[in-house]
Scaffold this motif. Structure first.
Motif, PDB file in Angstrom:
ATOM      1  N   THR A 303       0.825  -1.216   0.000  1.00 16.23           N
ATOM      2  CA  THR A 303       0.000   0.000   0.000  1.00 16.23           C
ATOM      3  C   THR A 303       0.851   1.254   0.000  1.00 16.23           C
ATOM      4  N   THR A 304       0.252   2.279  -0.586  1.00 14.71           N
ATOM      5  CA  THR A 304       0.790   3.617  -0.376  1.00 14.71           C
ATOM      6  C   THR A 304      -0.400   4.498   0.031  1.00 14.71           C
ATOM      7  N   VAL A 305      -0.176   5.819   0.063  1.00 13.32           N
ATOM      8  CA  VAL A 305      -1.129   6.684   0.747  1.00 13.32           C
ATOM      9  C   VAL A 305      -1.869   7.592  -0.230  1.00 13.32           C
ATOM     10  N   ARG A 306      -3.148   7.846   0.056  1.00 14.77           N
ATOM     11  CA  ARG A 306      -3.999   8.632  -0.846  1.00 14.77           C
ATOM     12  C   ARG A 306      -3.742  10.127  -0.808  1.00 14.77           C
ATOM     13  N   ILE A 307      -2.557  10.500  -0.325  1.00 21.02           N
ATOM     14  CA  ILE A 307      -2.241  11.928  -0.395  1.00 21.02           C
ATOM     15  C   ILE A 307      -1.282  12.203  -1.542  1.00 21.02           C
ATOM     16  N   ILE A 308      -0.654  11.151  -2.053  1.00 29.67           N
ATOM     17  CA  ILE A 308       0.350  11.404  -3.092  1.00 29.67           C
ATOM     18  C   ILE A 308      -0.317  11.716  -4.432  1.00 29.67           C
ATOM     19  N   SER A 309       0.441  12.374  -5.273  1.00 33.67           N
ATOM     20  CA  SER A 309      -0.111  12.832  -6.550  1.00 33.67           C
ATOM     21  C   SER A 309      -0.217  11.659  -7.521  1.00 33.67           C
ATOM     22  N   PRO A 310      -1.092  11.808  -8.531  1.00 29.97           N
ATOM     23  CA  PRO A 310      -1.205  10.759  -9.558  1.00 29.97           C
ATOM     24  C   PRO A 310       0.135  10.507 -10.263  1.00 29.97           C
ATOM     25  N   GLU A 311       0.991  11.514 -10.316  1.00 34.39           N
ATOM     26  CA  GLU A 311       2.304  11.313 -10.938  1.00 34.39           C
ATOM     27  C   GLU A 311       3.184  10.452 -10.028  1.00 34.39           C
ATOM     28  N   ASP A 312       3.183  10.815  -8.730  1.00 37.74           N
ATOM     29  CA  ASP A 312       4.069  10.114  -7.800  1.00 37.74           C
ATOM     30  C   ASP A 312       3.657   8.664  -7.564  1.00 37.74           C
ATOM     31  N   ILE A 313       2.387   8.357  -7.775  1.00 37.65           N
ATOM     32  CA  ILE A 313       1.967   6.982  -7.494  1.00 37.65           C
ATOM     33  C   ILE A 313       2.611   6.018  -8.479  1.00 37.65           C
ATOM     34  N   GLU A 314       3.014   6.532  -9.633  1.00 33.68           N
ATOM     35  CA  GLU A 314       3.602   5.636 -10.641  1.00 33.68           C
ATOM     36  C   GLU A 314       4.856   4.942 -10.100  1.00 33.68           C
ATOM     37  N   TRP A 315       5.627   5.686  -9.331  1.00 31.16           N
ATOM     38  CA  TRP A 315       6.825   5.077  -8.746  1.00 31.16           C
ATOM     39  C   TRP A 315       6.451   3.872  -7.888  1.00 31.16           C
ATOM     40  N   TYR A 316       5.411   4.045  -7.068  1.00 34.64           N
ATOM     41  CA  TYR A 316       5.001   2.968  -6.163  1.00 34.64           C
ATOM     42  C   TYR A 316       4.439   1.776  -6.932  1.00 34.64           C
ATOM     43  N   LEU A 317       3.688   2.072  -7.993  1.00 33.49           N
ATOM     44  CA  LEU A 317       3.114   0.983  -8.794  1.00 33.49           C
ATOM     45  C   LEU A 317       4.234   0.163  -9.439  1.00 33.49           C
ATOM     46  N   ASP A 319       7.302   0.028  -8.302  1.00 35.85           N
ATOM     47  CA  ASP A 319       8.009  -0.604  -7.188  1.00 35.85           C
ATOM     48  C   ASP A 319       7.293  -1.904  -6.799  1.00 35.85           C
ATOM     49  N   CYS A 320       5.993  -1.818  -6.752  1.00 30.59           N
ATOM     50  CA  CYS A 320       5.196  -2.993  -6.395  1.00 30.59           C
ATOM     51  C   CYS A 320       5.388  -4.103  -7.423  1.00 30.59           C
ATOM     52  N   ILE A 321       5.373  -3.729  -8.710  1.00 27.04           N
ATOM     53  CA  ILE A 321       5.578  -4.715  -9.775  1.00 27.04           C
ATOM     54  C   ILE A 321       6.967  -5.356  -9.650  1.00 27.04           C
ATOM     55  N   GLY A 322       7.954  -4.519  -9.369  1.00 33.53           N
ATOM     56  CA  GLY A 322       9.317  -5.032  -9.200  1.00 33.53           C
ATOM     57  C   GLY A 322       9.392  -6.039  -8.056  1.00 33.53           C
ATOM     58  N   LEU A 323       8.771  -5.703  -6.950  1.00 32.20           N
ATOM     59  CA  LEU A 323       8.797  -6.603  -5.793  1.00 32.20           C
ATOM     60  C   LEU A 323       8.041  -7.897  -6.091  1.00 32.20           C
ATOM     61  N   LYS A 324       6.932  -7.765  -6.800  1.00 31.02           N
ATOM     62  CA  LYS A 324       6.146  -8.954  -7.154  1.00 31.02           C
ATOM     63  C   LYS A 324       6.986  -9.909  -8.006  1.00 31.02           C
ATOM     64  N   LYS A 325       7.757  -9.305  -8.930  1.00 28.64           N
ATOM     65  CA  LYS A 325       8.589 -10.155  -9.787  1.00 28.64           C
ATOM     66  C   LYS A 325       9.626 -10.905  -8.952  1.00 28.64           C
ATOM     67  N   GLU A 326      10.201 -10.190  -7.990  1.00 21.28           N
ATOM     68  CA  GLU A 326      11.252 -10.822  -7.190  1.00 21.28           C
ATOM     69  C   GLU A 326      10.684 -11.762  -6.129  1.00 21.28           C
ATOM     70  N   PHE A 327       9.511 -11.384  -5.562  1.00 20.57           N
ATOM     71  CA  PHE A 327       8.908 -12.191  -4.472  1.00 20.57           C
ATOM     72  C   PHE A 327       7.471 -12.572  -4.841  1.00 20.57           C
ATOM     73  N   PRO A 328       7.312 -13.405  -5.862  1.00 18.63           N
ATOM     74  CA  PRO A 328       5.947 -13.680  -6.342  1.00 18.63           C
ATOM     75  C   PRO A 328       5.026 -14.245  -5.257  1.00 18.63           C
ATOM     76  N   ASP A 329       5.591 -14.949  -4.272  1.00 19.04           N
ATOM     77  CA  ASP A 329       4.729 -15.559  -3.247  1.00 19.04           C
ATOM     78  C   ASP A 329       4.453 -14.621  -2.087  1.00 19.04           C
ATOM     79  N   LEU A 330       5.103 -13.475  -2.077  1.00 23.72           N
ATOM     80  CA  LEU A 330       4.947 -12.590  -0.912  1.00 23.72           C
ATOM     81  C   LEU A 330       4.005 -11.419  -1.162  1.00 23.72           C
TER      82      LEU A 330
END
Lengths: 537, 537
Positions: A303-317, A319-330
């Motif tokens: 999760t991230t927080v609903r205060i960040i801008s639509p531009e900044d959320i892209e980094w988190y999305l 980041d999440c994809i990157g982590l999913k690739k590395e830790f698919p079961d987590l």
């Protein structure tokens, strides 16, 4: 006339059955084991007895008792009930909605903190008797010793926001020394009845206090020497309460955690390594106790927080994809959190979220959105309207969905497409969406056949550890709901988890094994008279 | 991406429309007059402005302001809002749920009482400073002067339940004399915020206080010299608030009213003659003021109480039939009232009620059941289950139906068979079914397409005279609800009344005439900037 009356009551039975036909446990009711039927009756009988013997009694200390009343006022009474003892032993299935940083007993967190020599504390000004309860501490570690002016945060010399070593601030805390300090900190990281039901008795105000508890614990939770122990404890405490699988939400808003030296250097992937390690340790402990079957595993909702801008959320999305690739079961899914009434609505994030979905699809990942939506009293306002977006964006489940009862079409979509609600009864009550459980809209969604799972949300802030308290409040505040309903919700928590097919089958089968054992124990330990009476009915 | 986002928002609009498609005002939205559209926008704009300028301000006196908050705490603020001024002027249609003995301003009732020389007062013991607020007065007339020991109910010599002449008891009232006496009596016949939100803050407790207000006023209301004036005042006060037709419930539990001499001799048919006379007087007054079109008429819903036995109810059912035969235009229907959570369930009365229906049918009377049901927080308990019986017994409307949101099949029956709910927002809040309007389930039934009428229930007890306060609370606590929604509910109150076909057509046509005038006035009196802004949207 007699025939006419008989015909009337036959029609009545048929109407009640038809009215309840969408309930998910309804299809089980004709295929219950004998012990399940008896156990359900035993629980209904004890509930009725306790309604009279406990919840209808006048107390000076507790002026208004009733089943499902305000949790913070009634917790000490709940603890003494037979219904609570029964519910505590029930296998709960999965915990699908909890914010990890608010899950572990606060006194344990303070214990962990007190073992860390580098930790410091600060406040926005001198702590006095008058501002004590309103002043929140902040914590962080420093490699090089820091010490602000003044010997503690209560010292008249203390300079606003100056960091003081934790042990020193505690020892010299002017209001009761170490004991007074601990009491103050524990009060700062939890909500008490006077706040929820008095000074902060609106959704807006209690959210201010609620958010402040997270700011106070952040410096402890995101300190690596504490982080891993915290997760381990979360897993074990949950398992002890009969939860066999967890999908906690972790807030990845901060891009780095503080390392042992007090430097903010630990990237997200190392948080996941710690999570993985805590799971391994939990398995080891359980194996030693011959309790391996009580634990299926755990995954993280990013999760991230609903205060960040639509531009900044892209980094988190990404980041999440990157982590999913590395830790698919987590990694179980992605979510954005915050007070929906004041934070950005989902409509602000449509573009990045659609892009995310496309990316996930192109990469062939199992990475659903699992969105908070409708945690609000609003009707047609932005928080309520988040439900439309959560569903249009294909959310796997809905976090809360409190206001979905207002939306016939959306309930139908959930029912038909198997989208479960993560209902958090005690959280909703303390955060003032419902004044007590009888006012909670849960029966509406159950009767509409919407799949429901019960969840604790932020148990350490609410003092409602585990899932037993939430199950208790649901059970005592509805006569339609029975043990079989709770069993259905536990089963559904596994059914609507992100567990992969084979794991899910195994989890369900292990849950059933424990369920039948629980039911059998309940029947065999029930006092003779209760069982006899239950059988008579 | 841009096309994809556009497609998303088109789908979103369609989903919202589909979700709201059952709402009864939905079919009107595309055929509104231009002024209706503008008026709706003006109201939404003023509501938003006042949410910021009035309901979001911190007050010392009012710690937790928000739109739709506790009525008893916020009444003085509501009175000052522009939204309330607008709503006050709206034609409301029919009032379909009000208990006649709790409809007229309590200070006026006391005024009437003070004009009656034969009236006496008593209390269950000596009134002291400590028991003052908890002690209820009772009233009745005696032809022969009575005087108990002691000069007033506050006198240490006063003998429990002894009757003292009203004027004497008032003059010599130890706590503030006449003024103190009046304050005490007015407190006894109404609910104050400290009671509703403090000392009596549960459904069970507030009902005790609530019922005691009826016991206190009974001796005044059922005294014939007062009765007719009371009804006349009820009619005029309602008409002044924009109500053009009323179906008040009268409690016929007592078989005789007290006559002018203080003897309990007046049978039910004479109550109806008084009612008829009051209607005639109201028409005369209105004619003199050239306001005849503001008043369609009034009928009575005959009620008795849910404490009587199934055997004893037969007398009342026959009595109701007898009155209907004699006064076909005055009797609207039959109902049984009381706290559903503690009183007898409808299932106790199935036999006599089925018999009644058959009798009514055989006699060819238009005499429907119009039953209270589901005025409760219960889920699956007897009060909630009354809804099944009310519908199976063919109720014309449902009194309250608060818990019907839990019953998908019953909402469907109401929608498809045109069974309207008599929703009483302020009553539900003060009687602690909802803590505030945003927690009220009204939006659920509106979105399910259940016909809804708004009602005041017991305005004198709640200090919420007329229907404007109820309309206000509904309007400010939902963003989906707008002026057009209120208009639909007003229209439906006529539609679902027991008015006969021709009368109903006339009533609807007169209402529409007033509605368009109201809308036009709202648009033309709106400040230029508001209209300009509304038009821009």
């Amino acid at each position: 006339m007699a025939a006419e009356i008989q015909a009337y009551f036959s029609k009545r039975d048929a109407l009640i059955q038809e009215d309840r036909s969408l309930r998910r446990e309804n299809k089980l009711l004709h295929s219950l084991t004998e012990n399940e039927s008896v156990a359900d009756k035993i629980v209904r009988r004890i509930r009725a007895e306790e309604e009279a013997s406990i919840w209808s009694v006048e107390h000076d200390e507790f002026p208004h008792l009733f089943p499902g009343m305000e949790f913070l006022t009634s917790k000490s009474i709940i603890d003494k009930t037979r219904i609570f003892k029964i519910v505590s032993k029930m296998p709960k299935g999965a915990l699908l909605h909890a914010h990890l940083d608010a899950t572990v007993d606060k006194t344990y967190l303070l214990e962990l903190a007190l073992k860390e020599p580098l930790l410091h504390v600060r406040t926005p000004g001198v702590v006095t008797t008058t501002n004590l309860t309103a002043t929140q501490p902040e914590f962080r570690a420093f490699k090089k010793g820091q010490s602000s002016q003044g010997i503690s945060v209560t010292d008249t010399e203390y300079q606003a926001n100056g960091w003081i070593p934790l042990h020193q601030a505690r020892e010299f805390f002017a209001y009761g020394g170490a004991e007074g300090f601990d009491k103050w900190v524990l009060g700062a990281v939890s909500i008490n009845p006077a706040e929820a039901y008095g000074t902060h008795n609106t959704v807006t105000k209690i959210w201010q206090k609620f958010l402040s508890t997270f700011r106070a614990t952040a410096g402890l939770f995101l300190y690596r020497p504490i982080f891993r122990q915290y997760i381990y404890r979360f897993l074990l405490e949950s398992i002890d309460d009969g939860i066999s699988y967890m999908e906690p939400r972790i807030n990845f808003f901060h891009k780095y955690m503080f390392d042992a030296e007090g430097e903010q250097t630990v990237p997200h992937r190392e948080w996941l390594l710690d999570f993985e390690q805590a799971i391994r340790e939990a398995r080891k402990t359980l194996k030693e106790q011959d309790r391996e079957e009580e634990f299926i595993g755990a995954k993280i909702i990013y999760t991230t927080v609903r205060i960040i801008s639509p531009e900044d959320i892209e980094w988190y999305l990404e980041d999440c994809i990157g982590l999913k690739k590395e830790f698919p079961d987590l990694i179980a899914g992605f979510d954005i959190v915050g007070d929906e009434n004041v934070a950005r609505p989902l409509t602000d994030y449509i573009k990045p979220l659609l892009k995310f979905k496309q990316r996930v699809k192109d990469l062939g990942l199992e990475l659903p959105l699992i969105l908070h939506a409708g945690e609000t009293l609003s009707d047609g306002g932005k928080a309520d309207n988040n439900l439309y977006d959560a569903l249009l964006l294909g959310t796997k489940r809905i976090g809360h969905g409190f206001s979905i009862v207002k939306h016939p079409k959306l309930m139908q979509l959930c029912r038909e497409n198997g989208i479960a609600l993560e209902v958090c009864p005690i959280s909703n009550e303390i955060l003032r969406l419902s004044s007590s459980m009888p006012m909670h809209p849960l029966p509406v969604v159950l009767n509409q056949g919407v799949p429901v799972t019960l969840n604790s949300d932020d148990p350490s802030v609410f003092g409602a550890m585990g899932l037993s308290y939430d199950f208790f409040q649901v059970l005592v505040s509805s006569e339609t709901t029975g043990l079989i309903t709770l069993g259905q919700m536990a089963r559904d928590s596994i059914e609507f988890s992100t567990l992969e097919k084979t794991e899910k089958r195994r989890a369900l089968s292990l849950w059933e094994k424990r369920w039948y054992k629980f039911v059998d124990n309940l029947v065999s330990s029930g006092s003779g008279s209760v069982i006899a009476a239950a059988n008579e009915e």
